[in-house]
Structure formats: structure tokens, C-alpha cells
Design a protein around this motif. Structure first.
Motif, short mmCIF file in Angstrom:
data_model
loop_
_atom_site.label_atom_id
_atom_site.label_comp_id
_atom_site.label_asym_id
_atom_site.label_seq_id
_atom_site.Cartn_x
_atom_site.Cartn_y
_atom_site.Cartn_z
N UNK A 11 0.86 -1.18 0.00
CA UNK A 11 0.00 0.00 0.00
C UNK A 11 0.89 1.23 0.00
N UNK A 12 0.65 2.14 -0.93
CA UNK A 12 1.43 3.37 -1.04
C UNK A 12 0.50 4.57 -0.80
N UNK A 13 1.10 5.72 -0.55
CA UNK A 13 0.35 6.97 -0.50
C UNK A 13 0.72 7.77 -1.73
N UNK A 16 -2.27 13.36 -6.56
CA UNK A 16 -2.23 13.73 -7.97
C UNK A 16 -1.91 15.21 -8.10
N UNK A 17 -0.99 15.54 -9.00
CA UNK A 17 -0.56 16.91 -9.23
C UNK A 17 -1.54 17.62 -10.15
N UNK A 18 -2.23 18.61 -9.60
CA UNK A 18 -3.22 19.38 -10.36
C UNK A 18 -2.96 20.88 -10.21
N UNK A 19 -1.70 21.25 -10.02
CA UNK A 19 -1.36 22.64 -9.73
C UNK A 19 -1.39 22.93 -8.24
N UNK A 20 -1.59 21.91 -7.44
CA UNK A 20 -1.73 22.00 -5.99
C UNK A 20 -0.36 21.97 -5.30
N UNK A 21 0.45 23.01 -5.55
CA UNK A 21 1.82 23.06 -5.02
C UNK A 21 1.86 22.90 -3.50
N UNK A 22 0.97 23.59 -2.78
CA UNK A 22 0.98 23.55 -1.32
C UNK A 22 0.71 22.13 -0.81
N UNK A 23 -0.25 21.44 -1.42
CA UNK A 23 -0.57 20.08 -1.00
C UNK A 23 0.61 19.13 -1.26
N UNK A 24 1.25 19.28 -2.42
CA UNK A 24 2.40 18.44 -2.76
C UNK A 24 3.54 18.71 -1.78
N UNK A 25 3.79 19.99 -1.47
CA UNK A 25 4.86 20.32 -0.53
C UNK A 25 4.57 19.77 0.86
N UNK A 58 4.16 9.79 -5.76
CA UNK A 58 4.08 8.60 -4.94
C UNK A 58 5.12 8.64 -3.84
N UNK A 59 4.71 8.21 -2.66
CA UNK A 59 5.65 7.99 -1.56
C UNK A 59 5.97 6.51 -1.55
N UNK A 60 7.22 6.17 -1.79
CA UNK A 60 7.64 4.77 -1.87
C UNK A 60 7.75 4.11 -0.51
N UNK A 61 8.07 2.84 -0.52
CA UNK A 61 8.09 2.04 0.70
C UNK A 61 9.19 2.46 1.67
N UNK A 62 10.20 3.16 1.19
CA UNK A 62 11.28 3.63 2.07
C UNK A 62 11.18 5.13 2.34
N UNK A 63 10.02 5.73 2.01
CA UNK A 63 9.81 7.15 2.26
C UNK A 63 10.29 8.05 1.15
#
Length: 81
Positions: A11-13, A16-25, A58-63
Motif C-alpha cells: 500500500x502506497x500513499x 495527484x498533481x493538479x497545480x496544488x503546489x501547497x498540498x504536494x509540498x 508517490x511515496x515509496x516504501x522507504x519514504x
């Protein structure tokens, strides 16, 4: 000899990038993300990779973090409830 392998279920976290810079950061941490001329770059294990609009981060299994194209993401992952 050629062998076949199946990817282990994990299971990964992802966001989706939609111009949402703050959420991605907030998801990756500010030291993992660079915004240059409104282009988003993710600091991956292989170096900085440009994320295109609608790519999944994507956040991978090792962060670790990395971008993934939407079609590959759809073929590889299914949503978990």
C-alpha cells in the motif's frame, strides 16, 4: 534462464498533481520539492524529476518520492479503502 516475478502487494500513499503546489509540498516536505518557473520538480533517489500536470506523486516504501504518469499509475495501483 528467464524467470517470471509478481510485484509484491504494498500500500502506497500518493497525491495527484493538479497545480496544488501547497498540498504536494505538505505531502513530500519542502526539501523534496522545487518549483521553478511554475514547473514542479520532485527530488527522487535518481535526482530531480519534473512532474507533469496530472502525474501522481508517490511515496515509496522507504519514504522516497517520485512522479508517475497517470496511465502507468492506473495500470499499477488500485484504490484501497
Amino acid at each position: 534462464m528467464i524467470q517470471k516475478f509478481r510485484k509484491k502487494p504494498v500500500v502506497i500513499e500518493a497525491v495527484q498533481y493538479t497545480g496544488n503546489f501547497d498540498e504536494i509540498m505538505a505531502f513530500c516536505g519542502q526539501n523534496q520539492v522545487n518549483v521553478i518557473d511554475e514547473d514542479l520538480y520532485i527530488n527522487t533517489l535518481e535526482g530531480d524529476m519534473k512532474a507533469e500536470y496530472l502525474d501522481w506523486i508517490i511515496k515509496g516504501v522507504k519514504g522516497e518520492f517520485y512522479p508517475c504518469k497517470p496511465d502507468i499509475f492506473k495500470q499499477t495501483y488500485e484504490e484501497v479503502e
